[in-house]
Design an enzyme around this catalytic site. Structure first.
Site, PDB file in Angstrom:
ATOM      1  CD  GLU A   3      -3.871   8.270  -3.862  1.00  0.00           C
ATOM      2  OE1 GLU A   3      -3.932   9.374  -3.316  1.00  0.00           O
ATOM      3  OE2 GLU A   3      -3.616   7.215  -3.250  1.00  0.00           O
ATOM      4  N   GLY A  61      -9.449   5.666   2.573  1.00  0.00           N
ATOM      5  CA  GLY A  61     -10.095   6.369   3.676  1.00  0.00           C
ATOM      6  C   GLY A  61     -11.478   5.837   3.965  1.00  0.00           C
ATOM      7  N   GLY A  62     -11.625   4.503   3.978  1.00  0.00           N
ATOM      8  CA  GLY A  62     -12.935   3.892   4.176  1.00  0.00           C
ATOM      9  C   GLY A  62     -13.439   3.899   5.611  1.00  0.00           C
ATOM     10  CB  SER A  63     -11.751   4.253   8.913  1.00  0.00           C
ATOM     11  OG  SER A  63     -11.017   3.054   8.870  1.00  0.00           O
ATOM     12  N   GLY A 107      -7.658   8.602   8.032  1.00  0.00           N
ATOM     13  CA  GLY A 107      -7.711   8.994   9.435  1.00  0.00           C
ATOM     14  C   GLY A 107      -9.136   9.161   9.939  1.00  0.00           C
ATOM     15  CG  ASN A 135      -7.455   0.971   0.614  1.00  0.00           C
ATOM     16  OD1 ASN A 135      -7.932   0.134  -0.151  1.00  0.00           O
ATOM     17  ND2 ASN A 135      -6.313   1.578   0.370  1.00  0.00           N
ATOM     18  CG  ASP A 144      -2.090   0.927   1.097  1.00  0.00           C
ATOM     19  OD1 ASP A 144      -2.558   1.128  -0.039  1.00  0.00           O
ATOM     20  OD2 ASP A 144      -2.566   1.444   2.132  1.00  0.00           O
ATOM     21  CB  THR A 147      -8.532   5.002  11.003  1.00  0.00           C
ATOM     22  OG1 THR A 147      -7.571   5.624  10.150  1.00  0.00           O
ATOM     23  CG2 THR A 147      -8.639   5.797  12.299  1.00  0.00           C
TER      24      THR A 147
END
Length: 286
Positions: free
Chosen positions: A136, A211-213, A183, A232, A84, A235
């Site tokens: 990306e 940033g899936g959290s 985050g 992904n 990653d 966090t």
């Protein structure tokens, strides 16, 4: 070992309307939590090894730990180990020689010509070896693995940028910026669904959500409907693990048996991974 190319795994998810959970692992305990959750849910998953963990533990020990734990726990579901946010071509090549099944070169901080040139070189190697390759375009806000992007710099990816980058590099799956951040979110994120649909129609390949959290469940479901096939998560996993460890010590401050403390963290993180697998529609897809 039940390893599957990232390209094969993500394309199956994309064609069949679910998403692969790409769960970041940092040590033996977190690798174990992800593997046990996947086996229990009978779901294909990606284990992501990122820059912070590599800097602290080393790529080889982490990679070998996955092999060992798969064997020890008799894991049978499809697993893909993903490098990653690599910032170096050389690191991507090391991962290729260590039997990673998916490589991500992140040149989003570079001038676009350099991002395209190096990503394309990584893609060529990945293609030759039958691995998956991720690139990306656009900056995704927040901090991940000691790399910070100011939120004002986290620009939404345009359709033209996504298409040009996709065609110039040949990536198998593409990470774009549609309103997520790495985050903890200060306010509830609002994903740009129209832009996501436009990008999917243009590039015609799986989209990756970083940033899936902390993204609301209904927005995750909608994103998958619109072409996201890899999500992904890091966090939320660390948070569940560490909160369980803290709770254990709050109740038993004199418990110095590390395995007992860590097992509470593993159980909590495993439950979080299982919840994500079900949300992503990947349960039972092994």
């Amino acid at each position: 070992m039940p390893y599957v190319s990232g390209k094969t795994m993500i394309e199956d998810a994309w064609k069949n309307g679910y998403a692969i959970g790409a769960f970041t692992a940092h040590n033996l305990e977190t690798i174990k939590a992800v593997l046990l959750a996947a086996e229990e849910e009978q779901a294909p998953i990606m284990i992501q090894i990122g820059q912070k963990a590599i800097n602290e533990m080393g790529m080889q020990p982490l990679r070998e730990a996955v092999d060992s734990l798969i064997a020890h726990h008799q894991i049978s579901v499809p697993i893909c180990i993903h490098l990653d946010h690599s910032r170096k071509f050389e690191q991507c090549m090391e991962a290729a020689t260590r039997n990673f099944q998916s490589l991500m070169f992140d040149g989003s901080a570079l001038p676009i010509e350099d991002n395209i040139r190096i990503t394309r070189a990584v893609v060529e190697v990945a293609n030759a070896l039958g691995l998956g390759a991720e690139g990306e375009i656009g900056k995704i806000g927040g901090t991940e693995d000691d790399i910070t992007v100011d939120e004002k710099d986290a620009m939404i990816t345009t359709v033209a940028e996504a298409l040009d980058f996709s065609e110039a590099t040949g990536v198998d799956y593409l990470a774009v910026s549609i309103g997520t951040a790495h985050g903890v979110y200060k306010t509830t994120p609002e994903l740009k669904f129209d832009r996501l649909s436009e990008i999917r129609e243009a590039v015609k390949k799986p989209i990756v959500l970083h940033g899936g959290s902390g993204v609301p469940d209904d927005q995750i479901v909608e994103a998958i409907k619109r072409g996201v096939a890899k999500i992904n998560v890091d966090t939320e996993l660390r948070k569940s693990f560490l909160e369980a460890v803290q709770a254990h010590w709050a109740e038993q401050p004199e418990d110095w048996i590390l395995a007992d403390v860590m097992n509470d963290g593993i159980a909590a993180m495993k439950a979080t991974v299982q919840q994500k697998i079900r949300l992503f529609g990947a349960a039972g897809k092994a």
